[in-house]
Scaffold this motif. Structure first.
Motif, PDB file in Angstrom:
ATOM      1  N   LEU A 181       0.535  -1.232   0.088  1.00 57.04           N
ATOM      2  CA  LEU A 181      -0.026   0.037  -0.227  1.00 57.04           C
ATOM      3  C   LEU A 181       0.904   1.151  -0.355  1.00 57.04           C
ATOM      4  N   TYR A 182       1.665   0.981   0.484  1.00 50.67           N
ATOM      5  CA  TYR A 182       2.358   2.378   0.591  1.00 50.67           C
ATOM      6  C   TYR A 182       4.755   2.024  -0.031  1.00 50.67           C
ATOM      7  N   GLY A 183       4.357   3.019  -0.890  1.00 55.51           N
ATOM      8  CA  GLY A 183       6.214   2.559  -1.398  1.00 55.51           C
ATOM      9  C   GLY A 183       6.203   1.530  -1.758  1.00 55.51           C
ATOM     10  N   PHE A 184       5.605   0.615  -2.766  1.00 56.49           N
ATOM     11  CA  PHE A 184       5.811  -0.587  -3.690  1.00 56.49           C
ATOM     12  C   PHE A 184       6.934  -0.670  -4.239  1.00 56.49           C
ATOM     13  N   SER A 185       7.034   0.490  -5.239  1.00 55.89           N
ATOM     14  CA  SER A 185       8.202   0.381  -6.076  1.00 55.89           C
ATOM     15  C   SER A 185       8.615   2.246  -6.701  1.00 55.89           C
ATOM     16  N   ASN A 186       9.853   1.850  -7.118  1.00 59.72           N
ATOM     17  CA  ASN A 186      10.174   3.759  -7.391  1.00 59.72           C
ATOM     18  C   ASN A 186       8.322   4.230  -8.979  1.00 59.72           C
ATOM     19  N   ALA A 187       7.813   2.877  -9.381  1.00 62.11           N
ATOM     20  CA  ALA A 187       7.006   3.689 -10.311  1.00 62.11           C
ATOM     21  C   ALA A 187       5.818   3.518  -9.839  1.00 62.11           C
ATOM     22  N   SER A 188       4.797   2.800  -8.233  1.00 59.01           N
ATOM     23  CA  SER A 188       3.847   2.993  -8.093  1.00 59.01           C
ATOM     24  C   SER A 188       4.124   2.777  -6.744  1.00 59.01           C
ATOM     25  N   ASP A 189       3.377   3.739  -6.296  1.00 57.50           N
ATOM     26  CA  ASP A 189       3.087   3.494  -4.182  1.00 57.50           C
ATOM     27  C   ASP A 189       2.469   2.084  -3.710  1.00 57.50           C
ATOM     28  N   VAL A 190       1.231   1.687  -4.548  1.00 60.66           N
ATOM     29  CA  VAL A 190       0.481   1.128  -4.441  1.00 60.66           C
ATOM     30  C   VAL A 190       0.711  -0.464  -5.455  1.00 60.66           C
ATOM     31  N   ASP A 191       0.849  -1.794  -4.610  1.00 62.55           N
ATOM     32  CA  ASP A 191       1.234  -2.417  -5.365  1.00 62.55           C
ATOM     33  C   ASP A 191      -0.122  -2.549  -6.524  1.00 62.55           C
ATOM     34  N   PRO A 192      -0.023  -2.471  -7.170  1.00 64.47           N
ATOM     35  CA  PRO A 192      -0.211  -1.926  -9.577  1.00 64.47           C
ATOM     36  C   PRO A 192      -1.444  -3.830  -9.279  1.00 64.47           C
ATOM     37  N   ALA A 193      -0.694  -4.137  -8.451  1.00 63.08           N
ATOM     38  CA  ALA A 193      -1.656  -5.995  -8.510  1.00 63.08           C
ATOM     39  C   ALA A 193      -3.238  -5.675  -7.897  1.00 63.08           C
ATOM     40  N   ILE A 194      -3.300  -4.950  -7.139  1.00 66.37           N
ATOM     41  CA  ILE A 194      -3.920  -5.400  -6.512  1.00 66.37           C
ATOM     42  C   ILE A 194      -5.156  -3.773  -7.023  1.00 66.37           C
ATOM     43  N   SER A 195      -6.525  -4.474  -6.334  1.00 68.75           N
ATOM     44  CA  SER A 195      -7.839  -3.235  -7.100  1.00 68.75           C
ATOM     45  C   SER A 195      -7.160  -1.873  -6.116  1.00 68.75           C
ATOM     46  N   SER A 196      -7.905  -0.943  -7.226  1.00 64.81           N
ATOM     47  CA  SER A 196      -7.385   0.439  -6.831  1.00 64.81           C
ATOM     48  C   SER A 196      -8.412   0.158  -5.644  1.00 64.81           C
ATOM     49  N   ALA A 197      -9.618   0.372  -5.937  1.00 61.05           N
ATOM     50  CA  ALA A 197     -10.849   0.591  -5.180  1.00 61.05           C
ATOM     51  C   ALA A 197     -10.560   0.284  -3.525  1.00 61.05           C
ATOM     52  N   TYR A 198      -9.559  -1.658  -4.124  1.00 61.46           N
ATOM     53  CA  TYR A 198      -9.864  -2.661  -2.469  1.00 61.46           C
ATOM     54  C   TYR A 198      -8.098  -1.803  -1.662  1.00 61.46           C
ATOM     55  N   ALA A 199      -7.416  -1.423  -2.814  1.00 60.52           N
ATOM     56  CA  ALA A 199      -6.226  -0.125  -1.760  1.00 60.52           C
ATOM     57  C   ALA A 199      -7.013   0.852  -1.135  1.00 60.52           C
TER      58      ALA A 199
END
Length: 287
Positions: A132-150
């Motif tokens: 949910l936080y600091g997942f990668s340099n490209a995305s703060d949130v894991d893109p594999a998880i539903s955005s609504a769920y995140a």
């Protein structure tokens, strides 16, 4: 996992993977007390845990139950390092999960099947905020998880929740959190897996094939889950004269050596007492 921590030893129940998540010790204590009153020094704490697991499955709905082999003996050693070294992490990837289960004689399919137990239960924020936080340099949130769920999870577990609200929890299965069914797999297929280890089941073609099978057929999963539970309950059990029948599940019997080395059941084909013990465990009783 039932033995209490002492001044000289941190027990498995207090290892990071188990504390504060592992609970219900008072249920085992009550069962042991009742059984000792009727059948003294006969039923081990290990058997009681196996029976309790089976009964918990039955109580979680869906008419799922199974027979449990009896005849386990109790160990005399409990070290936090054993839990740390053997329990799979919610941060594990697919290869790590398969390897962890394989070392205990369980197949990759067994791992996917048993992961279905995540259809009930709750998790602390610390087990999934890595997504949910600091997942990668490209995305703060894991893109594999539903955005609504995140978004929902971030509202439940703010970035500082593990530090300031360490006991915050959420359901592992968003769809039917109190029923043992196949909705865990349906959630995975819709990007609603909670842990990194849940998402990992979709990252490998072989594992994903099993997930897809269980999405389509709850009956297939239930049948395989019952068999996998019995198989898991037979891992490295003590039998025969190995170990002891603890009178109090929280402490080794008086006169036992807590520093002793536990003997483990083997399934080697060389014959001898170990084979006899394994055969005894399989045949002694089912409940």
């Amino acid at each position: 996992m039932l033995i209490d921590t002492t001044a000289n030893n941190t027990a498995e129940k207090d290892a990071a993977p188990n504390n504060p998540s592992l609970r219900g010790f008072e249920v085992i204590d009550a069962a042991k007390k009742a059984i000792e009153a009727r059948c003294p020094r006969t039923v081990s704490c290990a058997d009681i845990v196996a029976f309790a697991a089976r009964d918990s499955v039955a109580l979680a709905g869906n008419n799922l139950t199974y027979k449990v082999p009896a005849g386990r003996r109790d160990g005399r050693v409990s070290n936090a390092t054993d839990a740390l070294n053997n329990l799979p992490s919610p941060l594990s990837n697919a290869a790590e999960l398969v390897g962890n289960f394989s070392r205990k004689g369980l197949t990759a399919e067994d791992m996917v099947v048993l992961s279905g137990a995540h259809t009930v239960g709750r998790s602390h924020c610390s087990s999934f905020t890595n997504r949910l936080y600091g997942f990668s340099n490209a995305s703060d949130v894991d893109p594999a998880i539903s955005s609504a769920y995140a978004f929902l999870l971030r509202s439940i577990c703010p970035s500082n929740s593990s530090q300031f609200v360490p006991n915050t929890t959420t359901d592992i299965d968003l769809i039917t959190p109190a029923v043992l069914d196949n909705k865990y797999y349906l959630g995975l297929a819709n990007n609603l897996g909670l842990f990194t280890s849940d998402q990992a089941l979709l990252s490998n073609a072989t594992l994903k094939k099993s997930v897809d099978e269980f999405v389509k057929s709850e009956s297939r999963w239930k049948s395989k889950f019952a068999k996998a539970m019995v198989k898991m309950g037979s891992i490295e059990v003590l039998t025969g004269t190995q170990g002891e029948i603890r009178l109090n599940c929280r402490v080794v019997n008086s006169g036992s050596s807590a520093a002793g080395i536990e003997l483990q059941m083997t399934t080697s084909s060389s014959g001898g007492d170990d084979d006899d013990s394994a055969e005894e465990f399989n045949e002694i009783a089912t409940n």
